[in-house]
Write a protein that holds these residues in place. Structure first.
Motif, PDB file in Angstrom:
ATOM      1  N   LEU A 154       0.813  -1.215   0.000  1.00 28.57           N
ATOM      2  CA  LEU A 154       0.000   0.000   0.000  1.00 28.57           C
ATOM      3  C   LEU A 154       0.848   1.266   0.000  1.00 28.57           C
ATOM      4  O   LEU A 154       0.447   2.292  -0.550  1.00 28.57           O
ATOM      5  N   ALA A 155       2.022   1.212   0.600  1.00 30.78           N
ATOM      6  CA  ALA A 155       2.884   2.390   0.638  1.00 30.78           C
ATOM      7  C   ALA A 155       3.595   2.616  -0.690  1.00 30.78           C
ATOM      8  O   ALA A 155       3.902   3.755  -1.045  1.00 30.78           O
ATOM      9  N   CYS A 156       3.875   1.559  -1.432  1.00 30.92           N
ATOM     10  CA  CYS A 156       4.648   1.700  -2.671  1.00 30.92           C
ATOM     11  C   CYS A 156       3.797   1.926  -3.909  1.00 30.92           C
ATOM     12  O   CYS A 156       4.235   2.598  -4.834  1.00 30.92           O
ATOM     13  N   VAL A 157       2.610   1.380  -3.951  1.00 31.07           N
ATOM     14  CA  VAL A 157       1.806   1.433  -5.173  1.00 31.07           C
ATOM     15  C   VAL A 157       1.437   2.858  -5.590  1.00 31.07           C
ATOM     16  O   VAL A 157       1.561   3.193  -6.765  1.00 31.07           O
ATOM     17  N   PRO A 158       1.007   3.740  -4.693  1.00 33.01           N
ATOM     18  CA  PRO A 158       0.644   5.089  -5.166  1.00 33.01           C
ATOM     19  C   PRO A 158       1.812   5.871  -5.771  1.00 33.01           C
ATOM     20  O   PRO A 158       1.608   6.754  -6.590  1.00 33.01           O
ATOM     21  N   PHE A 159       3.033   5.550  -5.377  1.00 32.23           N
ATOM     22  CA  PHE A 159       4.207   6.278  -5.855  1.00 32.23           C
ATOM     23  C   PHE A 159       5.019   5.463  -6.852  1.00 32.23           C
ATOM     24  O   PHE A 159       6.192   5.740  -7.064  1.00 32.23           O
ATOM     25  N   TRP A 160       4.413   4.469  -7.460  1.00 30.73           N
ATOM     26  CA  TRP A 160       5.134   3.557  -8.346  1.00 30.73           C
ATOM     27  C   TRP A 160       5.730   4.274  -9.549  1.00 30.73           C
ATOM     28  O   TRP A 160       6.838   3.985  -9.961  1.00 30.73           O
ATOM     29  N   ASN A 161       5.016   5.226 -10.114  1.00 29.66           N
ATOM     30  CA  ASN A 161       5.519   5.931 -11.304  1.00 29.66           C
ATOM     31  C   ASN A 161       6.597   6.959 -10.968  1.00 29.66           C
ATOM     32  O   ASN A 161       7.377   7.339 -11.827  1.00 29.66           O
ATOM     33  N   GLN A 162       6.650   7.422  -9.720  1.00 28.99           N
ATOM     34  CA  GLN A 162       7.635   8.427  -9.325  1.00 28.99           C
ATOM     35  C   GLN A 162       8.868   7.819  -8.650  1.00 28.99           C
ATOM     36  O   GLN A 162       9.674   8.551  -8.089  1.00 28.99           O
ATOM     37  N   ARG A 163       9.025   6.529  -8.705  1.00 28.69           N
ATOM     38  CA  ARG A 163      10.135   5.894  -7.991  1.00 28.69           C
ATOM     39  C   ARG A 163      11.478   6.252  -8.633  1.00 28.69           C
ATOM     40  O   ARG A 163      11.570   6.513  -9.821  1.00 28.69           O
ATOM     41  N   ARG A 164      12.517   6.259  -7.791  1.00 23.94           N
ATOM     42  CA  ARG A 164      13.863   6.560  -8.272  1.00 23.94           C
ATOM     43  C   ARG A 164      14.769   5.340  -8.216  1.00 23.94           C
ATOM     44  O   ARG A 164      15.912   5.417  -8.635  1.00 23.94           O
ATOM     45  N   VAL A 165      14.262   4.266  -7.657  1.00 22.95           N
ATOM     46  CA  VAL A 165      15.021   3.020  -7.603  1.00 22.95           C
ATOM     47  C   VAL A 165      14.230   1.954  -8.351  1.00 22.95           C
ATOM     48  O   VAL A 165      13.046   2.115  -8.629  1.00 22.95           O
ATOM     49  N   SER A 166      14.875   0.869  -8.655  1.00 26.14           N
ATOM     50  CA  SER A 166      14.211  -0.167  -9.446  1.00 26.14           C
ATOM     51  C   SER A 166      13.203  -0.950  -8.599  1.00 26.14           C
ATOM     52  O   SER A 166      13.197  -0.874  -7.367  1.00 26.14           O
ATOM     53  N   LYS A 167      12.355  -1.687  -9.271  1.00 22.41           N
ATOM     54  CA  LYS A 167      11.358  -2.510  -8.586  1.00 22.41           C
ATOM     55  C   LYS A 167      12.032  -3.580  -7.731  1.00 22.41           C
ATOM     56  O   LYS A 167      11.549  -3.924  -6.663  1.00 22.41           O
ATOM     57  N   LYS A 168      13.156  -4.060  -8.206  1.00 21.43           N
ATOM     58  CA  LYS A 168      13.886  -5.091  -7.473  1.00 21.43           C
ATOM     59  C   LYS A 168      14.391  -4.554  -6.135  1.00 21.43           C
ATOM     60  O   LYS A 168      14.308  -5.237  -5.117  1.00 21.43           O
ATOM     61  N   VAL A 169      14.880  -3.326  -6.124  1.00 21.74           N
ATOM     62  CA  VAL A 169      15.381  -2.717  -4.886  1.00 21.74           C
ATOM     63  C   VAL A 169      14.232  -2.501  -3.905  1.00 21.74           C
ATOM     64  O   VAL A 169      14.370  -2.767  -2.705  1.00 21.74           O
ATOM     65  N   ILE A 170      13.106  -2.044  -4.388  1.00 17.16           N
ATOM     66  CA  ILE A 170      11.948  -1.849  -3.516  1.00 17.16           C
ATOM     67  C   ILE A 170      11.500  -3.183  -2.931  1.00 17.16           C
ATOM     68  O   ILE A 170      11.210  -3.283  -1.741  1.00 17.16           O
ATOM     69  N   GLY A 171      11.459  -4.205  -3.752  1.00 10.10           N
ATOM     70  CA  GLY A 171      11.063  -5.526  -3.277  1.00 10.10           C
ATOM     71  C   GLY A 171      12.044  -6.088  -2.261  1.00 10.10           C
ATOM     72  O   GLY A 171      11.638  -6.678  -1.250  1.00 10.10           O
ATOM     73  N   LEU A 172      13.334  -5.899  -2.502  1.00  7.43           N
ATOM     74  CA  LEU A 172      14.337  -6.383  -1.554  1.00  7.43           C
ATOM     75  C   LEU A 172      14.277  -5.624  -0.231  1.00  7.43           C
ATOM     76  O   LEU A 172      14.434  -6.226   0.834  1.00  7.43           O
ATOM     77  N   MET A 173      14.059  -4.325  -0.288  1.00 10.68           N
ATOM     78  CA  MET A 173      13.940  -3.554   0.951  1.00 10.68           C
ATOM     79  C   MET A 173      12.748  -4.021   1.766  1.00 10.68           C
ATOM     80  O   MET A 173      12.853  -4.213   2.986  1.00 10.68           O
ATOM     81  N   ALA A 174      11.616  -4.221   1.119  1.00 11.39           N
ATOM     82  CA  ALA A 174      10.429  -4.697   1.832  1.00 11.39           C
ATOM     83  C   ALA A 174      10.670  -6.088   2.401  1.00 11.39           C
ATOM     84  O   ALA A 174      10.324  -6.373   3.552  1.00 11.39           O
ATOM     85  N   PHE A 175      11.274  -6.964   1.614  1.00 14.27           N
ATOM     86  CA  PHE A 175      11.544  -8.329   2.085  1.00 14.27           C
ATOM     87  C   PHE A 175      12.454  -8.324   3.310  1.00 14.27           C
ATOM     88  O   PHE A 175      12.177  -9.000   4.305  1.00 14.27           O
ATOM     89  N   PHE A 176      13.530  -7.562   3.264  1.00 21.74           N
ATOM     90  CA  PHE A 176      14.466  -7.556   4.384  1.00 21.74           C
ATOM     91  C   PHE A 176      13.883  -6.882   5.628  1.00 21.74           C
ATOM     92  O   PHE A 176      14.163  -7.300   6.750  1.00 21.74           O
ATOM     93  N   MET A 177      13.072  -5.859   5.451  1.00 29.21           N
ATOM     94  CA  MET A 177      12.439  -5.231   6.611  1.00 29.21           C
ATOM     95  C   MET A 177      11.446  -6.182   7.270  1.00 29.21           C
ATOM     96  O   MET A 177      11.387  -6.282   8.498  1.00 29.21           O
ATOM     97  N   ILE A 178      10.668  -6.889   6.468  1.00 24.99           N
ATOM     98  CA  ILE A 178       9.715  -7.851   7.019  1.00 24.99           C
ATOM     99  C   ILE A 178      10.454  -9.013   7.673  1.00 24.99           C
ATOM    100  O   ILE A 178      10.080  -9.473   8.760  1.00 24.99           O
TER     101      ILE A 178
END
Length: 63
Positions: free
Chosen positions: A21-45
């Motif tokens: 929910l936090a990433c989807v609204p800002f998906w088009n304005q992201r400055r990092v790749s989808k892989k980095v966002i996914g890895l950050m979420a995975f490691f935080m969880i």
């Protein structure tokens, strides 16, 4: 041990939707790749689940 596993799994289930929910609204304005966002979420969880697991095992009266 079973309570520790249940708590860690509960954190995984309850925190995953918040990262989505936090990433989807800002998906088009992201400055990092989808892989980095996914890895950050995975490691935080994973970190949150691991700390809950250790808390239950290390502290006898954790409630």
């Amino acid at each position: 041990m079973q309570a520790a596993i249940y708590l860690a799994f509960g954190y995984v289930l309850t925190e995953s939707p918040w990262y989505i929910l936090a990433c989807v609204p800002f998906w088009n304005q992201r400055r990092v790749s989808k892989k980095v966002i996914g890895l950050m979420a995975f490691f935080m969880i994973a970190f949150r689940a691991a700390t809950a697991f250790v808390l239950v095992l290390a502290v006898p009266n954790w409630l």
